[in-house]
Design an enzyme around this catalytic site. Structure first.
Site, PDB file in Angstrom:
ATOM      1  N   GLY A 145       0.832  -1.202   0.000  1.00 14.26           N
ATOM      2  CA  GLY A 145       0.000   0.000   0.000  1.00 14.26           C
ATOM      3  C   GLY A 145       0.853   1.233   0.000  1.00 14.26           C
ATOM      4  O   GLY A 145       2.047   1.182   0.334  1.00 14.26           O
ATOM      5  N   ARG A 174       0.331   6.105   4.184  1.00 12.41           N
ATOM      6  CA  ARG A 174      -0.939   6.313   4.895  1.00 12.41           C
ATOM      7  C   ARG A 174      -2.151   5.700   4.163  1.00 12.41           C
ATOM      8  O   ARG A 174      -3.203   6.314   4.045  1.00 12.41           O
ATOM      9  CB  ARG A 174      -1.208   7.809   5.125  1.00 12.41           C
ATOM     10  CG  ARG A 174      -0.166   8.506   5.929  1.00 12.41           C
ATOM     11  CD  ARG A 174      -0.209   8.079   7.403  1.00 12.41           C
ATOM     12  NE  ARG A 174       1.020   8.412   8.070  1.00 12.41           N
ATOM     13  CZ  ARG A 174       1.149   9.393   8.975  1.00 12.41           C
ATOM     14  NH1 ARG A 174       0.098  10.074   9.340  1.00 12.41           N
ATOM     15  NH2 ARG A 174       2.311   9.637   9.531  1.00 12.41           N
ATOM     16  N   GLY A 206      -3.235   2.784   5.250  1.00  8.58           N
ATOM     17  CA  GLY A 206      -3.850   1.913   6.247  1.00  8.58           C
ATOM     18  C   GLY A 206      -3.267   0.512   6.259  1.00  8.58           C
ATOM     19  O   GLY A 206      -3.810  -0.379   6.905  1.00  8.58           O
ATOM     20  N   LYS A 207      -2.125   0.315   5.588  1.00 10.54           N
ATOM     21  CA  LYS A 207      -1.563  -1.039   5.482  1.00 10.54           C
ATOM     22  C   LYS A 207      -1.092  -1.579   6.829  1.00 10.54           C
ATOM     23  O   LYS A 207      -1.319  -2.752   7.144  1.00 10.54           O
ATOM     24  CB  LYS A 207      -0.436  -1.101   4.435  1.00 10.54           C
ATOM     25  CG  LYS A 207       0.698  -0.135   4.668  1.00 10.54           C
ATOM     26  CD  LYS A 207       1.598  -0.066   3.445  1.00 10.54           C
ATOM     27  CE  LYS A 207       2.811   0.820   3.742  1.00 10.54           C
ATOM     28  NZ  LYS A 207       2.477   2.191   4.247  1.00 10.54           N
ATOM     29  N   HIS A 258       3.336   4.094  15.655  1.00  7.46           N
ATOM     30  CA  HIS A 258       3.099   2.668  15.441  1.00  7.46           C
ATOM     31  C   HIS A 258       3.112   1.921  16.763  1.00  7.46           C
ATOM     32  O   HIS A 258       2.255   1.080  17.034  1.00  7.46           O
ATOM     33  CB  HIS A 258       4.177   2.072  14.513  1.00  7.46           C
ATOM     34  CG  HIS A 258       3.925   2.335  13.069  1.00  7.46           C
ATOM     35  ND1 HIS A 258       3.542   1.351  12.208  1.00  7.46           N
ATOM     36  CD2 HIS A 258       3.973   3.472  12.346  1.00  7.46           C
ATOM     37  CE1 HIS A 258       3.376   1.864  11.005  1.00  7.46           C
ATOM     38  NE2 HIS A 258       3.645   3.150  11.047  1.00  7.46           N
ATOM     39  N   ALA A 308       2.580   2.979  19.803  1.00  7.23           N
ATOM     40  CA  ALA A 308       1.461   3.314  20.688  1.00  7.23           C
ATOM     41  C   ALA A 308       0.197   2.548  20.310  1.00  7.23           C
ATOM     42  O   ALA A 308      -0.666   2.284  21.153  1.00  7.23           O
ATOM     43  CB  ALA A 308       1.198   4.822  20.639  1.00  7.23           C
TER      44      ALA A 308
END
Lengths: 169, 169, 169
Positions: free
Chosen positions: B5, B8, B10-11, B46, B48
């Site tokens: 992807g 940003r 959503g991958k 990532h 978090a």
């Protein structure tokens, strides 16, 4: 048929695979010109991968003429690739040539008797570049893909070597 | 499994969702190194988002070795991400390292016993950049995706957070 | 509904086709501002293609407000396009404005009564640019697409003028 895809997406390999399954003779219509060492290497890689029996016709600018000529001889024509041809026309000293050659290709496309597979780079999904020529190239490539896709039986895009059908069975 | 992807797209979120549904333990194999503030921020974001129970192994270069080690421990391994690993190898002082590590990863890939989800950036669908390193990166990423996709059970690409299956059920 | 696609992918033409099949009145919510000759030409091209009966509302920044206003008047609203609106906000002298307007749009989106078609450029599939503003734009566009797609009934991406369904019937 139109085979789209990004850089190293496997589009040429996929198109060559389809051509290899064709019963009749295959002619590769190569539009790239070896302007530098990198380009030379890329062209040599493509050539090494293709069966020796395939004829190769090189034509950087008059794609419609070469396509009609190859098509008249029978068999399948594999165009590698539309984006290099567009690049050649954008760099041509005669500014009107691109529009003229483009119109000739679009006029010839639906009149061809045999199978044609055209490979082309999809370049419109990144950040729009600041460079005006690159922007013009993006526009021309996108418009060309739309116009050819509308007149093609099959359109496919490749990612990671895998095809995704956009049109046709 | 390969999850591709754009930036940003959503991958990572998608891959993390799949990993979250896994019954066994999850190990995140993180390849990114916090070279600057922006990268540090992205890595922290990532981190978090991930469940605290997931183990994290950081390995910027020896991906094959770390992957075999994590796989041997059992459970699912989530690689975040292949493109940062490629970037690290392209910047490595030893020029042959990339080819060597790449060959090791491709050799290890079909031998893994547990599930592996590798996240990677699709970067080949924009204008080909003038910068030679960026061009080489595009080529390497595209070739790697093709090679891994051919050996993977499932390949998916994300756009606007939505998955599009390229291979597998 | 969200209509994504690269430069000259046919996304606007596709969205306009859908809007043209709508029974009720159509309002075009245009976010682009003619900053230079090229932009002016692109805007004029879009305008020439649209039916004269469609109302046009121009709003470069307060998209949520304009959208609610158009929606309240009834009929279908066609937003052309989200990426130009994002560009306008990124260039706004008030740095917090983007986050505020974005939150307002996402809050308004699920409350709209009529049909809305938003056109947006997919820009995240090329090489990540060195330019920090371009990188921020990529991030913002990707996040916005994810957030809107999650709340939309239909999401489609265009390539070579051909639609590929990502979500919805």
């Amino acid at each position: 048929m139109l085979v789209l895809g990004g850089v190293r997406s496997g589009k040429s390999r996929y198109a060559e695979g389809l051509a290899g399954n064709h019963r009749g003779p295959v002619t590769v219509l190569a539009t790239g010109t070896a302007g530098d060492a990198e380009m030379e290497r890329r062209i040599a890689l493509h050539r090494a991968r293709r069966p020796a029996a395939w004829a190769v016709v090189e034509e950087p600018l008059d794609l419609a003429g070469a396509l009609e000529h190859c098509d008249a001889a029978g068999g399948l024509v594999l165009i590698e690739c539309l984006t290099l041809w567009l690049t050649n026309l954008l760099c041509d000293p005669e500014p009107e040539r691109l529009a003229r050659e483009r119109a000739r290709l679009l006029a010839a496309w639906p009149t061809l008797r045999g199978d044609v597979i055209a490979v082309s780079n999809e370049v419109g999904l990144g950040i729009v570049p600041a460079n005006a020529l690159a922007r013009r190239f993006m526009d021309e490539a996108g418009e060309l893909h739309q116009a050819l896709a509308a007149q093609s039986d099959q359109v496919v895009t490749l990612m990671a070597g895998l095809p995704l059908k956009l049109k046709g069975a």
